[in-house]
Design a protein around this motif. Structure first.
Motif, mmCIF file in Angstrom:
data_model
loop_
_atom_site.group_PDB
_atom_site.id
_atom_site.type_symbol
_atom_site.label_atom_id
_atom_site.label_comp_id
_atom_site.label_asym_id
_atom_site.label_seq_id
_atom_site.Cartn_x
_atom_site.Cartn_y
_atom_site.Cartn_z
ATOM 1 N N LYS A 143 86.260 135.591 44.190
ATOM 2 C CA LYS A 143 85.334 134.873 45.060
ATOM 3 C C LYS A 143 84.999 133.509 44.490
ATOM 4 N N ARG A 163 76.776 146.123 50.979
ATOM 5 C CA ARG A 163 78.230 146.241 51.119
ATOM 6 C C ARG A 163 78.776 146.919 49.860
ATOM 7 N N GLU A 199 81.716 147.081 47.040
ATOM 8 C CA GLU A 199 82.798 146.353 46.375
ATOM 9 C C GLU A 199 83.333 147.242 45.259
ATOM 10 N N ALA A 210 86.964 142.113 41.365
ATOM 11 C CA ALA A 210 86.125 143.242 41.739
ATOM 12 C C ALA A 210 86.998 144.471 41.855
ATOM 13 N N ASP A 214 90.490 145.880 44.228
ATOM 14 C CA ASP A 214 91.482 144.910 44.668
ATOM 15 C C ASP A 214 92.874 145.283 44.207
ATOM 16 N N SER A 245 82.598 137.903 41.795
ATOM 17 C CA SER A 245 83.846 138.229 41.126
ATOM 18 C C SER A 245 84.673 136.972 40.949
#
Length: 656
Positions: free
Chosen positions: A192, A150, A152, A51, A54, A189
């Motif tokens: 995850k 949220r 990301e 994602a 990062d 992603s």
């Protein structure tokens, strides 16, 4: 049209079921001449992109698990392969009892992104409003409320009730605060997916099946990838790809990921395919196949016939994509009957020649587009007696160090000075976006913005004393040394006849010089030093100043630092690494285009600069910058740390 120019391949076969199904093609075609090594990428994590946001932190891309396991896990998690019932690619959606998630992109390029919360609250309110039923009675019973969300990277992930999914996806392509939104069902992603502990052997089995499917559908000789009739392909049905909304939305991105893993470099992947067919898939929009433009940005032929696209909004995600597209087939779609259909497609795809099997541009018309309307000439400097050269050398040294003496030497009671601030000029990637213009704006004579005549007149400073007064209020400056850093300057000089004779002895006027200077300077502004670009135009004539000169007119235009690429070597960045070629990028990348937000242009320019400095791919350069809040210095520092620690995978770098 022969097969190499018709991406529909063998659609004309008969004796096959007609529900969007694939005709059985017989034995699998595997590794034609070795050009497509479908198993060659198993040891790498190509396409296993995390994602956004990062990269640039303590853990680099691919740093938590071996590339093979990470990529295979991502694919397996993206696809559910234990369902055997048959389904069409656009079958009625099956809803579960829990919440479903959608991913919203594009909002960070909106005007609302400057809000303290980044525009999240405004975006959520916009989504709730647009997803609400238009029927007042239905709206009362089906209130849209987003309670979970949220961020990301550059995406907002929102959770909604299953029955709202269709309405939320229908907002795809809508404009929010000046920026178009991309909305699609959310898939996890790669990082995850790894955390979920998926079985590597099961992932490898899924990858192998999808690799075999691609081998059957790829025709190396004509560079055609035939993805038509996916909903009735027996292999995909056996894998249960279209049995639910979740698997359907994740199938195509995973398929593109498998394709990307099959090649050693992005260049080989892009060269392998010129034509793609997505015909007969009953698609109402491109939401589930939008990643095609990322995998094949240089596509020349695209067949989208016999789908259910009703209007341009159904294809909005591919606007300004496929910049090399020459052939586009949308026959059998409702959109083809739209009166604006042809004009819209011509506007979106500048190289389009064949639309719905009809020529819409000739080769001559395409060639004419490449011609520059106004020829751009090389810099011109005619200065027989070195008057202009000596003036320029002395002027900027005097302006930086002793403005009073400079005014006394070449300005008189009839000299004029004006200042203009161009706040809309694009800035270079390394310039400070927070540099303000407060000390200049009140003196700026921008005639496009100032229409009141007294204000215009008051900002044209006439006479040495008026000029001295305004110069003393401007910040101190430091220009580069012309002799030591000529690459930072562009100077032109043209002789001009017929200037008014200040002695009134020559009725026909006297000769003078027009000098245009483009460059940069550093501005001492307290503890902080700002870099700005400038354009300055002088008209010189004979007078009583030093060297028998006088400045008749001095016009200064200031703008954010924009670099000196405009007059540097063509196709190179004007910096110490100018001899290094620019990283490969899609045509128009980093350049303004209709409908393209300025923020996106600036970010693409930063990505190119990051790639040039680090030799990383555009993908990894983008992750590094976004992970460091688009701060170039922080991203470069983070890159050096990760490189020293050996945490960057080989695929992060451009091929040597």
């Amino acid at each position: 049209m022969n097969n190499s120019r018709n991406p529909r391949g063998s659609r004309g076969r008969s004796n096959a079921p007609d529900r969007g199904g694939i005709r059985k093609r017989g034995a699998a075609r595997v590794d034609r001449d070795g050009d497509l090594d479908m198993d060659g990428g198993a040891g790498r994590s190509r396409g296993g992109k995390r994602a956004r946001g990062d990269s640039g932190r303590s853990t680099p891309a691919g740093g938590q698990a071996p590339g093979r396991e990470r990529a295979l896990s991502a694919i397996q998690k993206a696809i559910t392969s234990n369902v055997n019932s048959q389904a069409n690619i656009r079958q009625p959606r099956e809803r579960g009892g829990g919440l479903e998630q959608v991913m919203v992109r594009g909002w960070k390029q909106s005007k609302a992104a400057s809000n303290p919360d980044g525009g999240v609250d405004s975006l959520i309110a916009f989504l709730e409003r647009k997803a609400a039923p238009t029927d007042p009675k239905a709206a009362a019973n089906t209130r849209v409320k987003i309670t979970k969300s949220r961020v990301e990277g550059d995406a907002l992930i929102v959770s909604i009730r299953p029955e709202l999914m269709d309405r939320m996806l229908a907002i795809n392509g809508f404009t929010f605060a000046g920026a178009p939104l991309t909305i699609e069902a959310y898939g996890k992603s790669a990082d995850k997916m790894m955390a979920d502990g998926v079985s590597t052997s099961s992932a490898a089995d899924t990858k192998a099946k999808m690799t075999a499917f691609l081998s059957k559908r790829y025709y190396q000789q004509t560079k055609l990838l035939d993805l038509s009739n996916l909903g009735s392909d027996p292999d995909l049905l056996a894998m249960g790809m279209f049995n639910s909304t979740s698997t359907e939305s994740k199938f195509f991105p995973a398929l593109m990921k498998v394709w990307e893993m099959s090649f050693d470099s992005p260049e080989k992947r892009r060269e392998a395919v010129e034509s793609v067919s997505l015909a007969n898939n009953q698609l109402p929009n491109i939401t589930v196949v939008t990643t095609l433009s990322q995998t094949f940005p240089d596509l020349k032929n695209l067949d989208l016939s016999n789908n259910n696209f009703k209007d341009a909004q159904a294809l909005i995600g591919w606007r300004w994509k496929f910049r090399q597209l020459e052939f586009l087939d949308l026959t059998g779609t409702p959109f083809s009957a739209d009166p604006s259909f042809k004009d819209t497609m011509l506007k979106w795809y500048p190289k389009l020649r064949i639309l719905n099997n009809t020529e819409v541009r000739t080769a001559e018309e395409l060639a004419a587009q490449k011609k520059t309307p106004i020829p751009v000439q090389a810099p011109y400097f005619q200065d027989d007696s070195k008057i202009a050269e000596n003036f320029v050398k002395a002027f900027f040294v005097g302006y930086d160090n002793n403005r009073n003496d400079l005014i006394n030497s070449v300005y008189d009671n009839y000299s004029t000075f004006s200042l203009n601030v161009n706040t809309a000029a694009p800035r270079a990637v390394q310039s400070d976006p927070t540099a303000g213009w407060d000390q200049y704006i009140k003196k700026s004579r921008n005639l496009l913005k100032i229409s009141h005549l007294p204000a215009r007149m008051s900002r044209a400073y006439v006479g040495a004393e008026k000029i001295r007064e305004v110069w003393n209020t401007l910040p101190k400056t430091r220009h580069p040394d012309i002799m030591q850093h000529p690459e930072d300057w562009l100077i032109e000089c043209h002789p001009i006849p017929g200037l008014p004779d200040p002695t009134e002895q020559v009725e026909t006027g006297v000769g003078g010089l027009l000098i245009m200077v483009h460059g940069k300077f550093e501005e001492d502004n307290g503890p902080k030093v700002e870099t700005r670009s400038f354009d300055r135009t002088f008209v010189l004539g004979p007078g009583g100043g030093v060297g028998g000169l006088r400045v008749i007119s001095d016009m200064l235009c200031l703008r954010a630092y924009g670099g000196n690429e405009a007059w540097g070597p063509e196709g190179q960045w004007a910096n110490p690494q100018a001899a290094v070629p620019l990283p490969p990028a899609p045509e128009g990348y980093g350049m303004p285009a209709p409908g393209k937000p300025d923020v996106q242009v600036q970010q693409e320019q930063m990505i190119l600069q990051m790639s040039l400095k680090t030799r990383m791919t555009l993908q990894y350069s983008e992750m590094a910058l976004s992970g460091n809040q688009w701060n170039m210095d922080a991203a470069l520092k983070n890159f050096e740390e990760l490189k020293m620690q050996g945490k960057l995978p080989p695929e992060a770098f451009l091929p040597v």
